[in-house]
Design a protein around this motif. Structure first.
Motif, short mmCIF file in Angstrom:
data_model
loop_
_atom_site.label_atom_id
_atom_site.label_comp_id
_atom_site.label_asym_id
_atom_site.label_seq_id
_atom_site.Cartn_x
_atom_site.Cartn_y
_atom_site.Cartn_z
N LEU A 27 0.93 -1.09 -0.23
CA LEU A 27 -0.10 0.01 0.05
C LEU A 27 0.78 1.46 -0.03
O LEU A 27 1.86 1.52 0.83
CB LEU A 27 -1.00 0.01 1.26
N PRO A 28 0.38 2.15 -0.95
CA PRO A 28 1.33 3.47 -1.12
C PRO A 28 1.47 4.43 0.07
O PRO A 28 0.21 4.37 0.81
CB PRO A 28 1.04 4.14 -2.26
N GLY A 29 2.30 4.67 0.81
CA GLY A 29 2.69 5.67 1.82
C GLY A 29 2.51 4.83 3.29
O GLY A 29 2.17 5.73 4.04
N LEU A 30 2.30 3.76 3.43
CA LEU A 30 1.99 2.91 4.59
C LEU A 30 3.61 2.64 5.18
O LEU A 30 4.01 1.70 4.35
CB LEU A 30 1.01 1.80 4.44
N PHE A 31 3.81 2.93 6.63
CA PHE A 31 4.89 2.75 7.08
C PHE A 31 4.65 2.00 8.59
O PHE A 31 3.97 2.41 9.08
CB PHE A 31 5.90 3.59 7.20
N PRO A 32 5.56 1.17 8.95
CA PRO A 32 5.35 0.53 10.29
C PRO A 32 5.89 1.84 11.34
O PRO A 32 6.92 2.28 11.06
CB PRO A 32 6.21 -0.50 10.41
N LEU A 33 5.45 1.67 12.46
CA LEU A 33 5.69 2.88 13.36
C LEU A 33 7.11 2.20 14.24
O LEU A 33 7.98 3.04 14.64
CB LEU A 33 4.74 2.95 14.49
N ARG A 34 6.98 0.82 14.37
CA ARG A 34 7.99 0.22 14.99
C ARG A 34 8.44 -0.86 14.19
O ARG A 34 7.82 -1.67 13.78
CB ARG A 34 7.50 -0.33 16.62
N GLY A 35 9.85 -1.08 14.32
CA GLY A 35 10.47 -2.18 13.39
C GLY A 35 10.47 -1.90 11.70
O GLY A 35 10.24 -0.77 11.31
N THR A 36 10.39 -2.82 11.05
CA THR A 36 10.48 -2.94 9.51
C THR A 36 9.54 -3.82 8.73
O THR A 36 9.07 -4.56 9.53
CB THR A 36 12.06 -3.10 9.14
N TRP A 37 9.33 -3.40 7.63
CA TRP A 37 8.20 -4.54 6.71
C TRP A 37 8.94 -5.79 6.89
O TRP A 37 8.36 -7.11 6.97
CB TRP A 37 8.15 -4.20 5.47
N GLU A 38 10.50 -5.91 6.85
CA GLU A 38 11.04 -7.37 6.75
C GLU A 38 10.98 -8.07 7.99
O GLU A 38 10.78 -9.37 8.18
CB GLU A 38 12.53 -6.86 6.57
N GLU A 39 10.86 -7.37 9.07
CA GLU A 39 10.55 -7.97 10.22
C GLU A 39 9.10 -8.49 10.44
O GLU A 39 8.82 -9.54 10.97
CB GLU A 39 10.76 -6.99 11.77
N HIS A 40 8.21 -7.64 9.97
CA HIS A 40 6.68 -8.07 10.06
C HIS A 40 6.51 -9.13 9.26
O HIS A 40 5.79 -10.20 9.59
CB HIS A 40 6.02 -6.68 9.66
N ARG A 41 7.19 -9.21 8.05
CA ARG A 41 7.07 -10.30 7.04
C ARG A 41 7.60 -11.85 7.64
O ARG A 41 7.10 -12.83 7.06
CB ARG A 41 7.73 -10.00 5.70
N SER A 42 8.73 -11.62 8.47
CA SER A 42 9.32 -12.56 9.04
C SER A 42 8.24 -13.46 10.01
O SER A 42 8.14 -14.62 9.91
CB SER A 42 10.55 -12.48 9.64
N VAL A 43 7.51 -12.40 10.72
CA VAL A 43 6.53 -13.08 11.56
C VAL A 43 5.46 -13.71 10.73
O VAL A 43 4.86 -14.91 11.09
CB VAL A 43 5.78 -11.96 12.46
N LEU A 44 4.92 -13.22 9.60
CA LEU A 44 3.99 -13.79 8.94
C LEU A 44 4.23 -14.98 8.24
O LEU A 44 3.66 -15.95 8.03
CB LEU A 44 3.46 -12.91 7.80
N GLU A 45 5.56 -15.08 7.86
CA GLU A 45 5.96 -16.22 7.09
C GLU A 45 6.25 -17.39 8.10
O GLU A 45 6.35 -18.63 7.60
CB GLU A 45 7.26 -15.87 6.25
N ALA A 46 6.40 -17.00 9.13
CA ALA A 46 6.65 -17.96 10.24
C ALA A 46 5.22 -18.46 10.72
O ALA A 46 5.04 -19.58 11.73
CB ALA A 46 7.48 -17.55 11.34
N HIS A 47 4.03 -17.97 10.35
CA HIS A 47 2.84 -18.34 10.71
C HIS A 47 2.48 -18.06 12.02
O HIS A 47 1.83 -18.80 12.70
CB HIS A 47 2.47 -19.64 10.06
#
Length: 767
Positions: free
Chosen positions: A202-222
């Motif tokens: 989504l354009p212009g959307l950023f996490p307040l804490r951490g990075t997208w890579e960290e969030h994706r690692s949580v998702l990919e670990a289910h």
């Protein structure tokens, strides 16, 4: 679950009362009376002729009462017309059987849902005798369906009334569904659902804490996540903040299917937090430079001293110096008496104060302030001065009110949940239970709050429960599991989420789903057994057919050899004594025998393909094509032909069988270009869509009509007459079978008079 209808035909005619004399009637009566489902025989005029015990029990009547009660009297009024319409269609000969779901009226008045299967029985002359009705009680399933609809409706109401919204994502983390408030439109619009719109796309959307890579690692670990905060900035609009929580979704086989969760707009609370931080920073700076919004009052002096900040708070000009009475009058009417008493007490005995109250500024705006004051004494212990600070706390009060409101909304949401929800602290004591948890645990909050979970429910010490709870608490990980809780006799789904305070536990009764899954597994096992049996039957039939074809083709060879041999002896013996017509007949006989021999050889080759074992080794199709082309040139050295073959065409398969494929296709190209002044034949390969090679043989010969292409790979199918081109019509059938045995496919493109191209592939691992 609907059972398959069991059709019983009563012996004709059906006796109504009286003795049963023949074995057929006895067999029917036994099956009829002992059937597990309700059954009835109904005359064409709707009179009941016979009912069984199951039907009587289902309706609450005796069998005698059922026979004396008209069909429409125990049928729900809304379903009577449909019954009569269906029976009329059967009597008119438009159908023999009908089935549908209908409502019956029990003797005590309640509705019984039944699945009715009704069949009309006719005599040998086609005259209607009676209807056989079979009724299965499906009331429980109907009640379950109604309960499911009500549960779904409650969930929709919860999401629509809540400030949160519900979302779903697929296994690629793309948004697929939203429900709830229109705030969801801030993040994904409905027209983009299912497209490549993941949270980080989504354009212009950023996490307040951490990075997208960290969030994706949580998702990919289910793994589940909660309170993941983001900010979205769009040019021309103020920033918007959102907090979202989600949990992974798995199917019955444990395969990951995506995520689902909730989100809420936290823009206002974030802005309030920012304003509070700004205010605190300003107060800190004011304290450093001695401008704290301070005030002072010298005993005996008529007026107070206000700093510039205090003047701003009250909406007056800088330097304004009110009397004590004027200062008290700035407070809202409901606070004036209290504040006057506070100031008086501080003047009298030096009592310090720190209070919150509302004032009305000179501009008429109501403001929350924090008033702090203390006294100073002289050497004789008399109060000579009051001094303190004044702070505008309107925004912090508003933030506190918002926090209180959010807490109340959270409590309301938790109380509205259809799942049991409760929390325990780090010492395993209950700290909260919603209403559903009270009902589910069969204990009140008053009993359970503060009580240790293991003491309240000792059976939870079983490893499946205690082990998962302790793992969530000790390892600080969310857990999800399903287990059977024997004391209540139910299957439950448990989700436990850890926090610093303890565990938040969701409990859901999944007994019906588990039962449905077990039933599905049982039915699948039955289906697999039926498929296995049918496959074995088909394999046996195919083997018999192949053996028969081989036998026929093999046994034809001997008489064909005899006919060919004797006709040759007749031709040699008679010599010139035979008339021209007789020699013509003899040559026709030998030509027919030759063609029959070729057909027999083709049949044997086709049959042997199924019997022969398949070898797998590297093969160069280009070399096989060169050999086939050389053979063609030897048979017709006078032909003028350009044959272009790729330098190499690597493949993997049975060399002998693949030689037949290439030899047949090249031979056909040579045959059907025989009438061209200059033949052109090409053998090569292309890259298919899946990356594997597609081999081809192309010519500029006679071609064929594509309207008949679907039959060209069947045995004995020819695209041209024998007078134009010789052949048995079995070669392409052999090619098709060899390619299929190699896991590939073959097809052709052509037009009459414009040549033809045959394409074929070989299965994975065969090239």
């Amino acid at each position: 679950m609907k059972s398959r209808p069991m059709f019983l035909v009563a012996p004709t005619p059906v006796p109504v009362g009286g003795s049963v004399h023949d074995a057929g009637e006895a067999e029917f009566t036994s099956a009829f009376e002992n059937a597990a489902i309700g059954m009835a025989l109904v005359a064409p005029d709707s009179r009941r002729l016979r009912v069984n015990k199951s039907f009587s029990r289902m309706m609450g009547y005796s069998q005698a009462e059922m026979l004396s009660t008209a069909v429409h009297q125990i049928t729900h009024p809304d379903d009577v017309d449909e019954d009569f319409r269906q029976r009329a269609l059967c009597l008119a000969g438009e159908k023999q059987t009908y089935q549908h779901e209908k409502r019956y009226l029990h003797r005590d008045g309640h509705v019984v849902w039944g699945h009715l299967t009704c069949t009309l029985v006719r005599d040998a002359n086609g005259r209607p005798l009676h209807f056989i009705s079979q009724v299965q009680d499906i009331s429980e399933r109907k009640m379950a369906e109604q309960a499911l609809r009500e549960s779904e409706e409650r969930f929709r109401s919860l999401t629509m009334l809540s400030s949160d919204w519900y979302w779903e994502q697929d296994e690629h983390f793309r948004f697929t569904a939203f429900s709830g408030t229109q705030q969801s439109g801030l993040w994904v619009h409905e027209q983009t659902l299912g497209k490549a719109h993941r949270r980080w796309d989504l354009p212009g959307l950023f996490p307040l804490r951490g990075t997208w890579e960290e969030h994706r690692s949580v998702l990919e670990a289910h793994q589940p996540f909660y309170d993941f905060q983001c900010v979205r900035t769009v040019p021309g609009d103020p920033p918007r903040y959102v907090s979202t929580s989600g949990e992974p979704v798995f199917d019955a086989e444990g395969r990951f299917r995506g995520y689902r969760g909730t989100a809420r707009d936290i823009t206002q609370s974030k802005l309030a937090e920012q304003r509070l931080r700004d205010t605190q920073a300003l107060l800190h700076m004011a304290a450093q430079v001695g401008r704290l919004g301070a005030w002072a009052f010298e005993v005996g002096q008529p007026r107070m001293t206000w700093s510039e900040e205090v003047c701003v708070i009250h909406g007056v000009k800088r330097g304004f110096a009110p009397t004590l009475e004027e200062a008290v009058n700035f407070y809202a009417a409901e606070y004036q008496a209290t504040m006057l008493a506070i100031y008086s007490a501080c003047l009298k005995d030096g009592s310090p104060f720190d209070v919150e109250a509302q004032i009305t500024t000179a501009k008429g705006r109501r403001v929350w302030v924090r008033a702090i004051g203390e006294a100073q004494w002289d050497e004789r212990g008399r109060v000579v001065r009051l001094q303190g600070a004044c702070q505008d706390i309107t925004e912090s009060k508003r933030a506190a009110d918002d926090a209180t409101m959010v807490a109340e909304q959270l409590t309301t949401t938790l109380e509205s949940l259809t799942d049991a929800f409760f929390t325990v602290d780090r010492r395993w004591r209950f700290t909260y239970l919603n209403a559903e948890a009270e009902r589910y645990l069969r204990r009140s909050r008053t009993e359970l709050l503060g009580l240790e979970i293991w003491k309240a429910f000792p059976d939870l010490l079983e490893p499946v429960f205690a082990g998962n709870y302790q793992r969530a608490m000790n390892e600080n990980v969310a857990v999800q599991f399903e287990a059977f809780y024997a004391p209540f006799g139910v299957w439950v789904q448990i989700k436990a989420y850890p926090s610093k305070q303890g565990l938040a536990i969701y409990t859901k009764d999944v007994t019906e789903r588990i039962a449905a899954q077990q039933e599905i597994l049982r039915l699948n096992a039955e289906l697999e057994e039926r498929v296995r049996q049918r496959t074995a039957q088909l394999q046996a039939a195919n083997k018999e057919l192949e053996a028969f074809s081989y036998s026929i083709a093999h046994d034809l060879r001997a008489p064909l050899s005899s006919i060919d041999g004797f006709s040759l002896m007749l031709e040699q013996t008679a010599g010139n004594d035979l008339a021209e017509r007789c020699r013509h007949y003899l040559s026709r006989i030998r030509a027919g025998v030759k063609q029959m021999g070729e057909l027999t050889d083709g049949l044997l080759s086709l049959t042997n393909l199924s019997r022969a074992s398949l070898r797998s080794e590297p093969v160069d199709l280009a070399a096989l094509a060169c050999a086939a082309a050389a053979s063609c040139r030897e048979r017709s050295p006078e032909r003028d032909a350009d044959i272009e073959i790729a330098p190499t065409l690597p493949a993997t398969g049975d060399p002998r069988l693949l030689a037949q494929v290439i030899g047949n296709l090249v031979g056909n190209a040579w045959k059907f270009t025989g009438r061209r002044e200059r033949a052109r034949i090409e053998v090569g390969s292309l890259q298919g869509e899946d990356g594997r090679p597609v081999y081809f043989v192309r010519d500029n010969g006679a071609g064929f009509d594509m309207a008949y292409a679907s039959k060209m790979f069947e045995a004995f199918q020819r695209m041209h007459s024998p007078a134009d081109f010789e052949g048995t019509g079995i070669g392409l059938a052999i090619v098709h079978k060899i390619v299929a045995r190699h896991g590939g496919r073959i097809w052709a493109e052509s037009a009459t008079g414009q040549g033809a191209t045959f394409y074929f592939t070989l299965g994975p691992g065969t090239h």
